[in-house]
Each structure stands twice: as C-alpha cells, then as structure tokens.
Design a protein around this motif. Structure first.
Motif, mmCIF file in Angstrom:
data_model
loop_
_atom_site.group_PDB
_atom_site.id
_atom_site.type_symbol
_atom_site.label_atom_id
_atom_site.label_comp_id
_atom_site.label_asym_id
_atom_site.label_seq_id
_atom_site.Cartn_x
_atom_site.Cartn_y
_atom_site.Cartn_z
ATOM 1 N N LYS A 241 0.822 -1.216 0.000
ATOM 2 C CA LYS A 241 0.000 0.000 0.000
ATOM 3 C C LYS A 241 0.855 1.264 0.000
ATOM 4 N N THR B 232 -10.733 10.320 -6.645
ATOM 5 C CA THR B 232 -11.843 9.896 -5.814
ATOM 6 C C THR B 232 -11.617 10.266 -4.355
ATOM 7 N N GLU B 233 -12.690 10.654 -3.690
ATOM 8 C CA GLU B 233 -12.623 10.955 -2.261
ATOM 9 C C GLU B 233 -13.283 9.854 -1.435
ATOM 10 N N ASP B 234 -13.757 8.818 -2.130
ATOM 11 C CA ASP B 234 -14.378 7.693 -1.454
ATOM 12 C C ASP B 234 -13.286 6.791 -0.864
ATOM 13 N N GLU B 235 -13.331 6.559 0.440
ATOM 14 C CA GLU B 235 -12.283 5.795 1.108
ATOM 15 C C GLU B 235 -12.223 4.356 0.604
ATOM 16 N N ASN B 236 -13.353 3.739 0.381
ATOM 17 C CA ASN B 236 -13.366 2.362 -0.104
ATOM 18 C C ASN B 236 -12.758 2.260 -1.498
ATOM 19 N N GLU B 237 -13.094 3.250 -2.349
ATOM 20 C CA GLU B 237 -12.531 3.273 -3.701
ATOM 21 C C GLU B 237 -11.020 3.487 -3.648
ATOM 22 N N ALA B 238 -10.578 4.382 -2.770
ATOM 23 C CA ALA B 238 -9.142 4.643 -2.633
ATOM 24 C C ALA B 238 -8.415 3.397 -2.147
ATOM 25 N N GLU B 239 -9.048 2.659 -1.238
ATOM 26 C CA GLU B 239 -8.441 1.431 -0.725
ATOM 27 C C GLU B 239 -8.265 0.414 -1.853
#
Length: 498
Positions: free
Chosen positions: A60, A95-102
């Motif tokens: 990561k 993207t600001e979506d945490e799941n998408e960033a993950e």
C-alpha cells in the motif's frame, strides 16, 4: 493509459485519465522486485523475502508513492503530447471515497483522475513595421549638476559651536521630552538629538520655536501633529516638548572642491561632477524608458485581442486588489474619498488585470519566437539585488528562492520582458525628442493616468493604477511614496517629533 478529453470550452480543458489496474499492478510488482534485494526483514535472508510477503507489508505504501508520482508527472506528459501549455498548474481531482481509494492501493480497480486547466491561447504574431515610439530625452545642464552637488555638500557640511542665539540654518543639539495631555508618549523622548533649523525635518512649528535659543536654555514647545500623521494616537493632537538646549552650532562655509570630494571618498571634484551627472541621467533615463515602454504596450494592446486565461486574470486581480486596499488603509481613505465606489473600482481593476495578462502573454510569445533567453549571470545579479534590499535577511531570502517552487520566476520575468522590449526597440521606429525635465515628469504622470485608468476618475492606490503590464513594481513604489522624508533613524525617538 487512456486519455479522454471531456471538456473543451473556450480555453477550459478537462481530461479524464484512466490507468488500468493491470498496469498499476505491473508497476507495483516492478518496485517490489527492486525492494526485494534492499529490505531487511527478520527471519529472511537478504534477497529471499517472498514478493507476496513484501506486498502484504509494503504494497500500500509503495502504491501510494506510485499514485503520487503519477499525479505529479503525468499531467506534464499529457499536455506535451497534446501540444498544449497550461496557464496555471493543472488541477487534479481523484476519488474521495475511502473504499474506492483502498481498492486503488490494492490494485483491485483502475486508477482514474481528472485534469482541469486553461490553455494558453495560440497567438499569431503580427508585424512590428507599424510600431513607432517617441523617446523623450532630457539634456542635463551644468547648473543642474552644480545644484545637486550643492545639496551633497550641504549634507556633508560641518558645524562650529557658537555662543549666540540660534538662527535659521544653525544646528541645535538638544534633549527633549514630548507629552500629550501631560503624559509622555512612546517615541517622544530623545537625548543629544541634532536638528538643523529650517531643514523641515520635524513637525511644523517645532523648528520655528527654537530660533533664538541659546546653549543651556530650557524651553517648552507647543505644536500640533498633522491630521495625516502616521501614528494614529498622535494624529491631530496638541503636544508639548520640554527641550533642553545643549549646543548651538553655526554652519561652516560651503565649499565645493577636491577636499569635499575626498570626504566623500572620490578623488576629485571633477570626478564627483561626472558621477552626479551620470546619476541624474540615469534617473531621467528610467522615466524615459518607462514612457517608451508604455507606448509600446499601448500599441500592442490595440493590436492583440484574445480571450485570456481567467485563472491568470484572477491571480493578477487579487494582487492588484490587495495593493489597492493596503494603500487605502495606509492613507486612511475610502473609495468614496476617491470619487468612485468599490464595485466600480473592481470593474476597472479587473480590466487592468486582463490587460496585464494579455500583454504578458504577447511579450512572452514575442520573446520565445525571437529566442530571448535570461542567462544565469543575469539571474544571479537579480538575486543579489534582492539580497541588498533586505540587509540581515540574506539567508532567509536565499532559502526562499531555493525552496519555493516557482520563486525564481519572479526574478526571471522582469528581466525577460525588458529584453523583449529591447528586441522590439531594435526593430521599430524610434524618434528622439529633447524635452525639459518638467515636461518629462509632468507628462509621465498624465500618461500613466490615461494609459491604465478611465478618465474622470481618481484612484488613491496609484501603485496599481500607474503600473504597466510588465513593470508595475518599478513605477508603483515611487507613486505611493510619502512626500516627506523622515528624519535619520539613528534615534527612534526623533521620529515622533518629525
């Protein structure tokens, strides 16, 4: 990598960039393989750490570095491939979506981001055959040189103690204590302060009341601070100064000779005259240069009309508006005092910002096509000039230019533009016209008003109003300078009595 243009409206561009997850994973694996021989993990021999284990521990963080690197470097590559120049640093949206960033960091989905920017418009340069300027020239007279040397001699004049009363032109050495409403105020006290009567250094009325005093005499002086005095707590207030005269000295004879030149570190009075003449010619030459440059810019302004990148205009307007409000605050005035309104002023200074940006782009294109370059030596001289302006802060200035991205552009831009102006002057018709110094200065003030401001309007903040597209700083500082010089700063207390 997939690059798709999603907006092309005027100068605005929006680009969607998609890097497939397989490409992201492939780059991640390359970096993991490179790290395999470098990392040291307990339980594994050097170079024998399984890739899967490395990915679990460092995947990561390595992917995050990779994402940052892509966002930092790819926009430049994309614009180069498209043959475009961005007016400002492109805006990058992810993207600001945490799941998408993950999922992106785990290489489970494609990495997508959007570039938003304004392009610098294509500028088709026109012939300079029709350009012409009148270069006003002032011939420096012998009387003017002698007048300036007399002022220099006056500043170097010596004084001899006298026993009589102080007269106009004498120097008085004194201690004083200033009070307002019977209370001493900060900066109102001085010891061994020297004042030449009639010099106009102190506030009106102060020096007049010292005429006739003798050494050893005590005197109370009553004066009123001017309404526009910089210190708000003293402006318009009546004050008393308890003065003790310590010495009265008469001025020695004013002689302009080799001895005077020697005191100034110059070999002879003839050499002093040469230096003074050169300084006067340089001062007039600076004004002449600005007027010639203004003529060129005004003609270019009429030749080129195109849409300007609003990001650049916004930034330029904010710089102007910040200076406007600073000047108004320092002068204690409002827009109404200057026969305008804030709304109208915004409109006019917005036009000025657009003009500056447009002309800046034109000059940049002219210079680029002409192969104008700024040398390292010229940059070093500009940096040295900056350091001289801030004695004692040289390290901070150097650190600023070394560590601040784009800071060196503030040194390069004015040099580049002056060289472009020189290039234009070598191509266009230049007619010299001999004028008096009064004509040169008076017309400069009038010209600056008509060149950058609407008629029938006075604008207090003349820094921005007088400035041209490429040289506002040089003209502006002088325009806003106070009309009265302060006294020498060797004693802070003296400033309050001035």
């Amino acid at each position: 990598m997939q690059v798709t243009e999603t907006l092309a409206e005027g100068l605005k561009r929006e680009i969607k960039v998609v890097i497939p997850k397989r490409d992201m994973e492939a780059q991640l694996n390359v970096r993991l393989a490179d790290a395999k021989d470098k990392v040291r993990i307990n339980g594994f021999r050097p170079g024998k750490v399984p890739i899967a284990h490395l990915k679990k521990m460092y995947g990561k963080s390595i992917m995050a570095d990779l994402v940052n690197e892509i966002v930092r470097e790819r926009p430049t590559e994309i614009l180069t491939d498209r043959g475009e120049k961005s007016a400002t640093q492109p805006s990058v949206a992810m993207t600001e979506d945490e799941n998408e960033a993950e999922k992106i960091l785990n290489a489970e989905v494609d990495f997508e981001f959007t570039l938003s920017y304004e392009v610098i418009p294509d500028i088709e340069l026109q012939s300079t055959d029709g350009l012409s300027v009148v270069r006003e020239v002032v011939e420096v007279t012998e009387d003017e040189v002698n007048e300036q040397i007399e002022k220099i001699a006056e500043s170097a004049r010596t004084f001899e103690t006298k026993s009589g009363k102080a007269a106009d032109g004498d120097r008085v050495t004194m201690n004083y204590l200033g009070k307002v409403d019977g209370v001493a105020f900060d900066g109102g006290t001085a010891e061994d302060a020297e004042l030449v009567l009639g010099s106009g250094r102190f506030i009106p009325g102060f020096e007049d009341q010292l005429v006739g005093v003798k050494a050893g005499e005590d005197k109370t002086i009553t004066v009123t601070f001017p309404a526009e005095y910089p210190a708000a707590n003293l402006a318009g207030k009546e004050a008393t100064f308890d003065v003790t005269v310590k010495e009265v000295a008469a001025p020695a004879a004013l002689e302009i000779n080799d001895e005077l030149a020697s005191k100034l570190g110059i070999e002879s009075v003839d050499r002093l005259k040469e230096i003074v003449r050169g300084q006067i010619e340089s001062q007039y030459g600076s004004v002449t240069r600005q007027k010639v440059k203004r003529q060129i810019l005004d003609q270019l302004d009429g030749m080129y009309q195109f849409d300007t990148p609003q990001g650049l205009v916004d930034a330029e307007f904010e710089n102007i508006w910040r200076q406007i409000n600073t000047d108004l605050q320092q002068s204690g005035k409002t827009f109404e005092d200057e026969e305008t309104t804030e709304e109208d002023a915004r409109v006019e200074y917005r036009k000025l910002a657009e003009r500056r940006v447009r002309l800046g782009l034109v000059l940049s294109e002219i210079g680029e096509q002409a192969g104008v370059e700024v040398t390292e030596e010229e940059m070093q001289r500009a940096l040295y000039a900056q350091l001289q302006q801030f004695p004692g802060q040289q390290k901070e200035i150097l650190d600023f230019f070394r560590n601040t991205p784009g800071a060196s552009a503030s040194l390069r831009a004015p040099i580049f533009e002056e060289k472009v102006v020189d290039k234009l002057l070598s191509e266009i018709k230049v007619t010299d016209k001999v004028v008096t110094k009064e004509e040169l200065m008076a017309e400069d003030e009038e010209g600056s008003e008509s060149a950058e401001k609407p008629a029938k309007k006075k604008a207090a903040p003349k820094k921005a109003a007088k400035a041209e597209a490429a040289d506002e700083a040089a003209e502006g500082e002088e325009a806003a300078a106070p009309k009265k010089k302060a006294a020498p700063k060797k004693k802070a207390a003296e400033d309050s009595a001035e």
